[in-house]
Motif scaffolding. Sequence first.
Motif, PDB file in Angstrom:
ATOM      1  N   ARG A 176       0.840  -1.200   0.000  1.00  0.00           N
ATOM      2  CA  ARG A 176       0.000   0.000   0.000  1.00  0.00           C
ATOM      3  C   ARG A 176       0.874   1.248   0.000  1.00  0.00           C
ATOM      4  NH1 ARG A 176      -3.033  -2.310   4.804  1.00  0.00           N
ATOM      5  NH2 ARG A 176      -2.199  -4.085   3.666  1.00  0.00           N
ATOM      6  N   SER A 177       0.304   2.352  -0.422  1.00  0.00           N
ATOM      7  CA  SER A 177       1.041   3.614  -0.433  1.00  0.00           C
ATOM      8  C   SER A 177       0.064   4.770  -0.314  1.00  0.00           C
ATOM      9  CB  SER A 177       1.858   3.763  -1.717  1.00  0.00           C
ATOM     10  OG  SER A 177       1.019   3.929  -2.843  1.00  0.00           O
ATOM     11  N   LEU A 178       0.582   5.908   0.168  1.00  0.00           N
ATOM     12  CA  LEU A 178      -0.157   7.166   0.160  1.00  0.00           C
ATOM     13  C   LEU A 178       0.684   8.191  -0.571  1.00  0.00           C
ATOM     14  CD1 LEU A 178      -1.708   7.683   3.740  1.00  0.00           C
ATOM     15  CD2 LEU A 178      -2.929   7.531   1.571  1.00  0.00           C
ATOM     16  N   VAL A 179       0.089   8.879  -1.519  1.00  0.00           N
ATOM     17  CA  VAL A 179       0.792   9.905  -2.284  1.00  0.00           C
ATOM     18  C   VAL A 179      -0.043  11.176  -2.249  1.00  0.00           C
ATOM     19  CG1 VAL A 179       1.655  10.598  -4.550  1.00  0.00           C
ATOM     20  CG2 VAL A 179       1.904   8.225  -3.797  1.00  0.00           C
ATOM     21  N   ALA A 180       0.596  12.295  -1.907  1.00  0.00           N
ATOM     22  CA  ALA A 180      -0.057  13.607  -1.953  1.00  0.00           C
ATOM     23  C   ALA A 180       0.662  14.449  -2.992  1.00  0.00           C
ATOM     24  CB  ALA A 180      -0.001  14.281  -0.586  1.00  0.00           C
ATOM     25  N   GLN A 181      -0.103  15.132  -3.813  1.00  0.00           N
ATOM     26  CA  GLN A 181       0.473  15.857  -4.954  1.00  0.00           C
ATOM     27  C   GLN A 181      -0.132  17.252  -5.024  1.00  0.00           C
ATOM     28  OE1 GLN A 181      -0.667  14.508  -8.993  1.00  0.00           O
ATOM     29  NE2 GLN A 181       1.502  14.068  -9.297  1.00  0.00           N
ATOM     30  N   ARG A 182       0.735  18.250  -4.956  1.00  0.00           N
ATOM     31  CA  ARG A 182       0.264  19.630  -5.060  1.00  0.00           C
ATOM     32  C   ARG A 182      -0.212  19.941  -6.474  1.00  0.00           C
ATOM     33  NH1 ARG A 182       0.873  24.039  -1.622  1.00  0.00           N
ATOM     34  NH2 ARG A 182       2.075  23.600   0.277  1.00  0.00           N
ATOM     35  N   ASN A 183      -1.332  20.671  -6.542  1.00  0.00           N
ATOM     36  CA  ASN A 183      -1.778  21.328  -7.754  1.00  0.00           C
ATOM     37  C   ASN A 183      -1.648  22.827  -7.505  1.00  0.00           C
ATOM     38  OD1 ASN A 183      -3.936  19.233  -9.565  1.00  0.00           O
ATOM     39  ND2 ASN A 183      -2.827  18.574  -7.777  1.00  0.00           N
ATOM     40  N   SER A 184      -2.025  23.648  -8.433  1.00  0.00           N
ATOM     41  CA  SER A 184      -1.946  25.089  -8.218  1.00  0.00           C
ATOM     42  C   SER A 184      -3.068  25.543  -7.276  1.00  0.00           C
ATOM     43  CB  SER A 184      -2.046  25.827  -9.549  1.00  0.00           C
ATOM     44  OG  SER A 184      -3.278  25.542 -10.187  1.00  0.00           O
ATOM     45  N   GLY A 185      -2.935  26.765  -6.758  1.00  0.00           N
ATOM     46  CA  GLY A 185      -3.980  27.351  -5.933  1.00  0.00           C
ATOM     47  C   GLY A 185      -4.186  26.692  -4.593  1.00  0.00           C
ATOM     48  N   GLY A 186      -3.162  26.042  -4.051  1.00  0.00           N
ATOM     49  CA  GLY A 186      -3.297  25.422  -2.736  1.00  0.00           C
ATOM     50  C   GLY A 186      -4.093  24.140  -2.722  1.00  0.00           C
ATOM     51  N   HIS A 187      -4.379  23.574  -3.891  1.00  0.00           N
ATOM     52  CA  HIS A 187      -5.148  22.331  -3.968  1.00  0.00           C
ATOM     53  C   HIS A 187      -4.193  21.143  -3.952  1.00  0.00           C
ATOM     54  CE1 HIS A 187      -8.674  19.906  -4.919  1.00  0.00           C
ATOM     55  NE2 HIS A 187      -7.958  19.285  -5.835  1.00  0.00           N
ATOM     56  N   VAL A 188      -4.548  20.099  -3.209  1.00  0.00           N
ATOM     57  CA  VAL A 188      -3.727  18.893  -3.110  1.00  0.00           C
ATOM     58  C   VAL A 188      -4.589  17.675  -3.410  1.00  0.00           C
ATOM     59  CG1 VAL A 188      -2.440  17.389  -1.531  1.00  0.00           C
ATOM     60  CG2 VAL A 188      -2.091  19.863  -1.451  1.00  0.00           C
ATOM     61  N   LYS A 189      -4.085  16.813  -4.268  1.00  0.00           N
ATOM     62  CA  LYS A 189      -4.715  15.517  -4.520  1.00  0.00           C
ATOM     63  C   LYS A 189      -4.005  14.456  -3.689  1.00  0.00           C
ATOM     64  CE  LYS A 189      -7.696  16.351  -7.950  1.00  0.00           C
ATOM     65  NZ  LYS A 189      -9.135  16.045  -7.841  1.00  0.00           N
ATOM     66  N   VAL A 190      -4.766  13.579  -3.069  1.00  0.00           N
ATOM     67  CA  VAL A 190      -4.228  12.501  -2.253  1.00  0.00           C
ATOM     68  C   VAL A 190      -4.705  11.169  -2.829  1.00  0.00           C
ATOM     69  CG1 VAL A 190      -4.109  11.479   0.052  1.00  0.00           C
ATOM     70  CG2 VAL A 190      -4.230  13.977  -0.207  1.00  0.00           C
ATOM     71  N   TYR A 191      -3.770  10.234  -2.988  1.00  0.00           N
ATOM     72  CA  TYR A 191      -4.097   8.939  -3.572  1.00  0.00           C
ATOM     73  C   TYR A 191      -3.675   7.830  -2.609  1.00  0.00           C
ATOM     74  CZ  TYR A 191      -4.028  11.932  -7.708  1.00  0.00           C
ATOM     75  OH  TYR A 191      -4.235  12.956  -8.597  1.00  0.00           O
ATOM     76  N   ALA A 192      -4.636   7.052  -2.162  1.00  0.00           N
ATOM     77  CA  ALA A 192      -4.359   5.855  -1.372  1.00  0.00           C
ATOM     78  C   ALA A 192      -4.401   4.667  -2.324  1.00  0.00           C
ATOM     79  CB  ALA A 192      -5.401   5.684  -0.275  1.00  0.00           C
ATOM     80  N   LYS A 193      -3.273   3.962  -2.451  1.00  0.00           N
ATOM     81  CA  LYS A 193      -3.205   2.813  -3.357  1.00  0.00           C
ATOM     82  C   LYS A 193      -2.903   1.559  -2.559  1.00  0.00           C
ATOM     83  CE  LYS A 193      -1.689   5.599  -7.283  1.00  0.00           C
ATOM     84  NZ  LYS A 193      -0.645   5.841  -8.302  1.00  0.00           N
TER      85      LYS A 193
END
Length: 371
Positions: A205-222
């Motif tokens: 398993r893994s957790l990945v957080a990825q910044r987008n512009s404007g202070g938005h963050v996508k988080v992916y639990a795999k």
Amino acid sequence: MRHRIAVVGSGPAGLTFARVLHRHGYPATVFERDSAPDARPPGGTLDLQEGLGQLALDKAGLLEEFQALSRPEGQAMRILDTDGTVLRDWRPGPDERANPEIDRRHLRDLLLGPLDVQWGRGVTRVAPGTGGVRVHFADGRQETFDLVVGADGAWSRVRPAVSPATPHYTGVTSVETSLDDVDTCHPGLARLIGDGSLAVYGVNRSLVAQRNSGGHVKVYAKFRAPLDWHTNVDLADAEAVRSSLLALFDGWAAPVLDLLRHGTAFVHRPLYVLPVSHTWTHVPGVTLLGDAAHLMPPLGAGANLAMLDGAELAESLATGPGDPEETVRAFEERMWARAGRWAQMTTAGLERLVSPDPAEALALFEQVQPS
């Protein structure tokens, strides 16, 4: 070349194809099932590589505009152990900013420009014939074209016209959530993530957080799980999904789990792929690009390859002499060879990133990042 050309799908592949044709003065009509450009969330950020996605944008005459929109700092990468220990903290130097990030919505808007996109025109199937290729729409209408380019993703409605292949489940599921205004609302998580991405790897398993512009963050639990892992979880109930994920990642450091605790909505995305060496016997008047042709694990190659597919085919059709069918056939051969190499690499990469041995993920990262 003055042929009736239809593009099915307004993702990176289809829009790049249409935009390069437009640059050379040739029209193409893009059909998209979504009712408008912002009908659904556009997804996370993309790392566009110099010899792939950026090359495609150069062929479209959009490279300078891309560079103004992109975020070189977004290449930064932090890797943590599950106990919160920082294992790797890489930030791009001035000479290491070759593959900057761009939000998918910014890329989409850049590619759309003056293109003729017919929104709300879902395609159900295409039927090649002696008088052209007939496109059947969800509203019951039909239109005929000389060339139909299927750029409609994993579950392509164009693919069955050339290939019986269908995507199969990899055994890895991704659940996506997001954080808004992270620097103001969650400053601790903002510092944890840094300027680019944060990755934490555990057993299968893994957790990945990825910044987008404007202070938005996508988080992916795999995680590795059967396709029906959520049988007892209502995927429409955010709190039920959150509880299930927190149980799955139990024992991980509290700041890491805060990525899930503060997530807003959750989207279930099981990872599917096409066969690594997916090819087909050429069918006159129909071809495929991007995920419709070579769906592979989402490890940074898919959108780049899709854009280069579109740019190369469009450029070949617009500038090359001879029979357009021979041009398409030759393009398919080149695309298959390139996509096959990347499919092998990304398939092996997924095995290492969601692995029984978390050290495999760190070792893979060390291979692809500068010291």
